[in-house]
Design a protein around this motif. Structure first.
Motif, PDB file in Angstrom:
ATOM      1  N   ASN A  83       0.799  -1.203   0.000  1.00  0.00           N
ATOM      2  CA  ASN A  83       0.000   0.000   0.000  1.00  0.00           C
ATOM      3  C   ASN A  83       0.836   1.258   0.000  1.00  0.00           C
ATOM      4  OD1 ASN A  83      -2.457   1.146   0.029  1.00  0.00           O
ATOM      5  ND2 ASN A  83      -3.148  -0.093   1.765  1.00  0.00           N
TER       6      ASN A  83
ATOM      7  N   PHE B 151       1.441  -1.836 -13.536  1.00  0.00           N
ATOM      8  CA  PHE B 151       1.310  -3.250 -13.229  1.00  0.00           C
ATOM      9  C   PHE B 151       1.097  -3.512 -11.742  1.00  0.00           C
ATOM     10  CE2 PHE B 151       1.645  -5.371 -17.115  1.00  0.00           C
ATOM     11  CZ  PHE B 151       2.295  -4.499 -17.947  1.00  0.00           C
ATOM     12  N   TRP B 152       1.250  -2.509 -10.950  1.00  0.00           N
ATOM     13  CA  TRP B 152       0.945  -2.595  -9.540  1.00  0.00           C
ATOM     14  C   TRP B 152      -0.563  -2.390  -9.325  1.00  0.00           C
ATOM     15  CZ3 TRP B 152       2.696   1.842  -5.875  1.00  0.00           C
ATOM     16  CH2 TRP B 152       2.404   1.496  -4.562  1.00  0.00           C
ATOM     17  N   THR B 153      -1.099  -1.428 -10.069  1.00  0.00           N
ATOM     18  CA  THR B 153      -2.522  -1.144  -9.947  1.00  0.00           C
ATOM     19  C   THR B 153      -3.378  -2.322 -10.388  1.00  0.00           C
ATOM     20  OG1 THR B 153      -2.014   1.141 -10.471  1.00  0.00           O
ATOM     21  CG2 THR B 153      -4.308   0.509 -10.518  1.00  0.00           C
ATOM     22  N   TYR B 154      -2.882  -3.020 -11.382  1.00  0.00           N
ATOM     23  CA  TYR B 154      -3.650  -4.125 -11.947  1.00  0.00           C
ATOM     24  C   TYR B 154      -4.077  -5.162 -10.909  1.00  0.00           C
ATOM     25  CZ  TYR B 154      -4.676  -4.877 -16.816  1.00  0.00           C
ATOM     26  OH  TYR B 154      -5.261  -4.897 -18.032  1.00  0.00           O
TER      27      TYR B 154
ATOM     28  N   TYR C 152      -3.766  -5.065  -7.774  1.00  0.00           N
ATOM     29  CA  TYR C 152      -4.286  -4.440  -6.577  1.00  0.00           C
ATOM     30  C   TYR C 152      -5.781  -4.172  -6.674  1.00  0.00           C
ATOM     31  CZ  TYR C 152      -4.241  -1.335  -2.570  1.00  0.00           C
ATOM     32  OH  TYR C 152      -4.464  -0.771  -1.376  1.00  0.00           O
ATOM     33  N   SER C 153      -6.189  -3.667  -7.844  1.00  0.00           N
ATOM     34  CA  SER C 153      -7.623  -3.379  -7.971  1.00  0.00           C
ATOM     35  C   SER C 153      -8.393  -4.621  -8.336  1.00  0.00           C
ATOM     36  CB  SER C 153      -7.841  -2.297  -9.017  1.00  0.00           C
ATOM     37  OG  SER C 153      -7.360  -2.735 -10.254  1.00  0.00           O
ATOM     38  N   LEU C 154      -7.717  -5.595  -8.927  1.00  0.00           N
ATOM     39  CA  LEU C 154      -8.419  -6.823  -9.255  1.00  0.00           C
ATOM     40  C   LEU C 154      -8.737  -7.622  -8.010  1.00  0.00           C
ATOM     41  CD1 LEU C 154      -8.328  -6.279 -12.099  1.00  0.00           C
ATOM     42  CD2 LEU C 154      -6.752  -8.118 -12.456  1.00  0.00           C
TER      43      LEU C 154
ATOM     44  N   SER D 117      -9.613  -6.326  -5.272  1.00  0.00           N
ATOM     45  CA  SER D 117     -10.575  -5.503  -4.578  1.00  0.00           C
ATOM     46  C   SER D 117     -10.320  -5.497  -3.071  1.00  0.00           C
ATOM     47  CB  SER D 117     -12.000  -5.919  -4.865  1.00  0.00           C
ATOM     48  OG  SER D 117     -12.126  -7.301  -4.902  1.00  0.00           O
TER      49      SER D 117
END
Lengths: 246, 110
Positions: free
Chosen positions: B49, B101-104, B106-108, B110
């Protein structure tokens, strides 16, 4: 006050992944199209000559220490002599190649084609994203940003209490735009046209290249200090031989 | 990168083979990009985070630097023209790919 929103798997399947896939595919397509369109370019003789001249002068500068002082000075004079030195461009003529280049219809068309092939897919994709994918939370970005970014990142979402980490798909589009540049350089090799900042720098440098760089080369050549390497070579040979023998 | 030494071993006069320098620099860029992508995916899966993630990115870059230095057997000058190449080059460029590629994951997740 961060409510933990749980993102729907339907969003994941139908928004995030298709958007990334589409952007990668468009990038690959653009690369191939630009390769195809680059075929007919007969360069101007004068420009090629000047380019080669600059390369020769640069080689002289780089290898200056390997030739005796007198011959270096002779070569330097050949290039930077005031009257008929090759690098000396009189001020009056300095403007001409640039104006000529921009009025040359072939080259202008070429630059415009490259420009368009860059801008159109981006605009189209952006419009598509806006039309279809607006009004919901698309992704959650992992780091905290201040409230000022809210207007930029959460464009379609009208609730003001949602944490700034939850972004709309427009910002997902921009994130993809920047992040996929690295991926493109891996899969497409070096010559890919997807990095627009690089190409804009290239294009703005091309118009001024011949005139200013001649003057720059001349100044650089004047600066070089000649330090002949031959006296030191004996010690160097000794060291190499010593290393070989021992 | 092994066979392409770009400058001679005993120099008071450093000479550079330009092709090899370019090749080596390209290899550095590829390595960094690849590592930043992989690092991004790992960071996303671990659910790292905020600021910890940025620190993680620099950690990954440091590992890459150490790996590259080990590959050149710590004699950086025979493969590159300065230390800066192997330490600083391409770090900020990889940051955007890392974040993507960090957001991917992380948001997947949820």
């Amino acid at each position: 006050m961060a409510e933990d929103l749980v993102l729907d798997t339907a969003i994941r399947d139908w928004v995030l992944i298709p958007l990334s896939v589409v952007m990668v595919l468009i990038g690959v397509l653009r690369y191939f199209v630009s390769k195809l369109m680059r075929s007919d370019q007969t360069p101007d003789v004068k420009i090629v000559k000047e380019g080669q001249l600059i390369i020769r002068a640069r080689n002289l500068r780089a290898a200056a220490n390997f030739i005796p002082a007198k011959s270096f000075r002779a070569r330097k004079n050949y290039y930077s002599n005031e009257e008929n030195g090759l690098l000396h461009v009189p001020k009056g003529q300095a403007q001409n190649p640039q104006a000529q280049m921009f009025s040359d219809p072939n080259m202008a068309m070429d630059m415009m084609k490259k420009n368009l092939s860059m801008i159109i897919p981006q605009t189209l994709t952006f419009a598509w994203v806006n039309f279809f994918f607006s009004g919901f939370v698309a992704a959650k970005i992992p780091f905290p940003l201040t409230q000022r970014f809210r207007g930029m990142l959460q464009n379609g979402i009208d609730l003001s209490t949602v944490d700034v980490s939850y972004v709309s798909s427009r910002s997902w589009y921009f994130l993809n735009l920047f992040g996929l540049r690295g991926l493109f350089s891996l899969i497409l090799g070096e010559e890919n046209a997807t990095d627009d900042t690089q190409r804009m720098m290239q294009m703005s440098g091309f118009g001024f290249d011949p005139t200013k760089s001649l003057g720059a080369e001349k100044d650089n050549l004047d600066i070089v200090q000649h330090d002949w390497a031959l006296p030191k070579f004996e010690q160097r040979a000794e060291a190499v031989l010593k290393k070989l023998v021992s | 990168m092994d066979k392409n030494k770009s400058s001679d071993a005993l120099d008071e006069i450093p000479t550079f083979n330009v092709d090899n320098i370019q090749n080596n620099t390209r290899i550095i860029n590829y390595s960094r990009t690849f590592m930043s992508i992989i690092g991004g995916v790992i960071a996303g899966i671990l659910g790292v985070n905020g600021l910890t993630g940025i620190v993680f990115y620099f950690l990954v870059m440091a590992i890459t630097t150490a790996g590259l230095a080990a590959k050149t057997e710590f004699s950086v000058h025979s493969y590159f023209d300065s230390w800066n190449r192997i330490v600083f080059d391409g770090i900020l460029g990889g940051l955007m790919s890392f974040v993507l590629f960090w957001t991917y994951p992380y948001s997947l997740m949820s």
